[in-house]
Design a protein around this motif. Structure first.
Motif, short mmCIF file in Angstrom:
data_model
loop_
_atom_site.label_atom_id
_atom_site.label_comp_id
_atom_site.label_asym_id
_atom_site.label_seq_id
_atom_site.Cartn_x
_atom_site.Cartn_y
_atom_site.Cartn_z
N CYS A 1 8.57 4.06 0.01
CA CYS A 1 7.60 5.10 0.35
C CYS A 1 6.43 4.47 1.11
O CYS A 1 5.72 3.61 0.58
CB CYS A 1 7.11 5.79 -0.91
SG CYS A 1 5.84 7.03 -0.58
N CYS B 1 3.41 9.58 -3.52
CA CYS B 1 3.38 10.83 -2.77
C CYS B 1 4.08 11.91 -3.60
O CYS B 1 4.56 11.64 -4.70
CB CYS B 1 4.05 10.66 -1.40
SG CYS B 1 5.85 10.61 -1.47
N THR C 1 6.90 13.21 -3.32
CA THR C 1 8.34 13.04 -3.54
C THR C 1 8.68 11.70 -4.19
O THR C 1 9.85 11.42 -4.39
CB THR C 1 9.12 13.16 -2.21
OG1 THR C 1 8.71 12.12 -1.33
CG2 THR C 1 8.91 14.52 -1.57
N CYS C 2 7.70 10.90 -4.49
CA CYS C 2 7.98 9.62 -5.14
C CYS C 2 8.71 9.86 -6.47
O CYS C 2 8.40 10.79 -7.20
CB CYS C 2 6.68 8.84 -5.41
SG CYS C 2 6.17 7.80 -4.04
ZN LIG Z 1 6.46 8.53 -2.07
#
Ligand SMILES: [Zn+2]
Length: 140
Positions: free
Chosen positions: A43, A53, A55-56
């Motif tokens: 990421c 973030c 979507t991590c």
């Molecule tokens: Zn991320």
């Protein structure tokens, strides 16, 4: 907004078939990726800021989900977990209507207010998920 079941017209794209194929090929691609032990995606946001973030954890969520460790999958990224559950439900629905050549479920007659309410819900879910990830950022 109304939900209705209707047959697919001849000139209408087969959305269920298209997205089922995209889903199945993505799962197959991910399985090949893991089988060859290729490097996991990094990421850029996490690398630059030190913070996750929105979507991590989705990759680790996916792996835990596919191994049947649903509690761990949920803890890595709750929104990704919900998305996988929705994806499975869609894939089952799509397989049934494509193979059975049955009427398709459509959502029609959305008002502007309903579209805006949907946008607010999606943005709120993303924000809540990100807050969760930020409060658990020591895992990343
Ligand atoms: Zn991320």
């Amino acid at each position: 907004m109304r939900l209705l079941w209707r047959g697919r017209s001849a000139n209408e794209p087969d959305h269920e078939l298209i997205w089922l194929a995209v889903s199945a090929s993505s799962i197959a691609g991910g399985a090949v990726w893991l089988a060859f032990a290729l490097p996991w995606p990094r990421c850029a946001f996490l690398a630059v800021t030190g913070l996750p973030c929105v979507t991590c954890g989705a990759t680790r969520c996916t792996i835990a989900f596919l191994r049947g460790d649903f509690l761990s999958a949920l803890s890595w990224n709750p929104l990704a977990f919900v998305a996988f559950c929705a994806l499975i439900a869609f894939d089952l629905y799509a397989a049934i209507v494509v193979v059975g050549r049955t009427p398709r479920l459509r959502i029609v007659d959305w008002t502007i207010a309903q579209k805006n309410a949907g946008r607010i819900v999606v943005i709120s879910l993303l924000a809540l998920n990100w807050i969760y990830l930020l409060t658990h950022h020591d895992r990343f």
